[in-house]
Design a protein around this motif. Structure first.
Motif: not given
Length: 250
Positions: A7-12, A216-225, A210-214, A46-49
């Motif tokens: 979730l953190i990586g997804f919304i930044g 992966v989550g960042a990959k979906f940000t630009r593709h999300a509505p 958190l690192m692994i999740g962030a 945040t380094l990962s994200g």
């Protein structure tokens, strides 16, 4: 922590405040230890994200580094202020700041033409020379103080600052926020470490998820509505803050 990282990586969002809520409410970790541990974990999250957002092109390097480095100074000072606060007060203030951040982001994204938000999203901000450095420095120090004092990454306040003062598009504000939080979390975490509020075993456990999740989550940000990003930016800190206050009253 894996789900939280996604979730953190997804919304930044740096997510330290939300992690604090989980640690204190679910695992009964003392608030100062939860604050120090979660803020320190944000360094690597945040380094990962941030790396993932950089790869996706969602980042303004100049603004991110300038605001982030000045914010690091504010975060270190804020961490020292935090250690002077009793646990109950720190928990209440942290929860209140999370709720306030949710309200601010909701207002900015829903009513962008309010006088407070004088620059429209995506409009070019004419910031050059000393004006840029002054505004970036003040933005960083202010957000750093909030982050270090109340133990959260101040992601929503940083994103709001980028949208208002630098007229940054939403997707770029998400990625740039991750870069800004990196030095803020590092120096804020250092302050808590020097004050003895960092549990290394808990730190490792939180960090791995958190690192692994962030990333992966960042990959979906630009593709999300856009509407989904907006609501997640509001709901995540708002719900966490409300739960902290309600459970503390019980």
């Amino acid at each position: 922590m894996l789900a939280m990282g996604g979730l953190i990586g997804f919304i930044g969002a740096g997510g330290a405040g939300v992690v604090i809520a989980v640690l204190t409410l679910v695992f009964n970790i003392p608030i100062h230890t939860a604050v120090g541990t979660s803020l320190a974990a944000m360094i690597f999250t945040t380094l990962s994200g941030a790396f993932s957002h950089f790869r996706e092109g969602n980042m303004n390097i100049k603004i991110g580094l300038t605001v982030g480095l000045s914010g690091a100074c504010g975060a270190f000072i804020g961490s020292k202020i935090s250690t002077l606060l009793p646990g109950s007060e720190l928990k209440f203030f942290t929860a209140s700041m999370l709720i306030a951040s949710a309200i601010l982001v909701y207002t900015r994204l829903t009513y962008p033409n309010l006088p407070l938000f004088h620059l429209k999203q995506g409009q070019s901000a004419d910031l050059t020379g000393s004006r840029f450095w002054l505004l970036a420095g003040l933005t960083g120090v202010g957000n750093g103080l909030l982050s270090g004092t109340f133990g959260f990454g101040a992601a929503q306040f940083i994103q709001l600052s980028l949208l208002i003062f630098f007229a940054m598009p939403l997707y770029h504000s998400v990625g740039t926020t991750m870069l800004i939080i990196l030095p803020i979390a590092a120096f804020g975490g250092l302050g808590y470490l020097l004050s003895g509020y960092l549990d290394f075993m808990l730190f490792i456990q939180v960090l791995l998820g958190l690192m692994i999740g962030a990333y992966v989550g960042a990959k979906f940000t630009r593709h999300a509505p856009g509407w989904l990003l907006k609501w997640m930016m509001v709901l995540l800190p708002g719900v966490a803050g409300l739960l902290m206050i309600l459970f503390d009253l019980k």
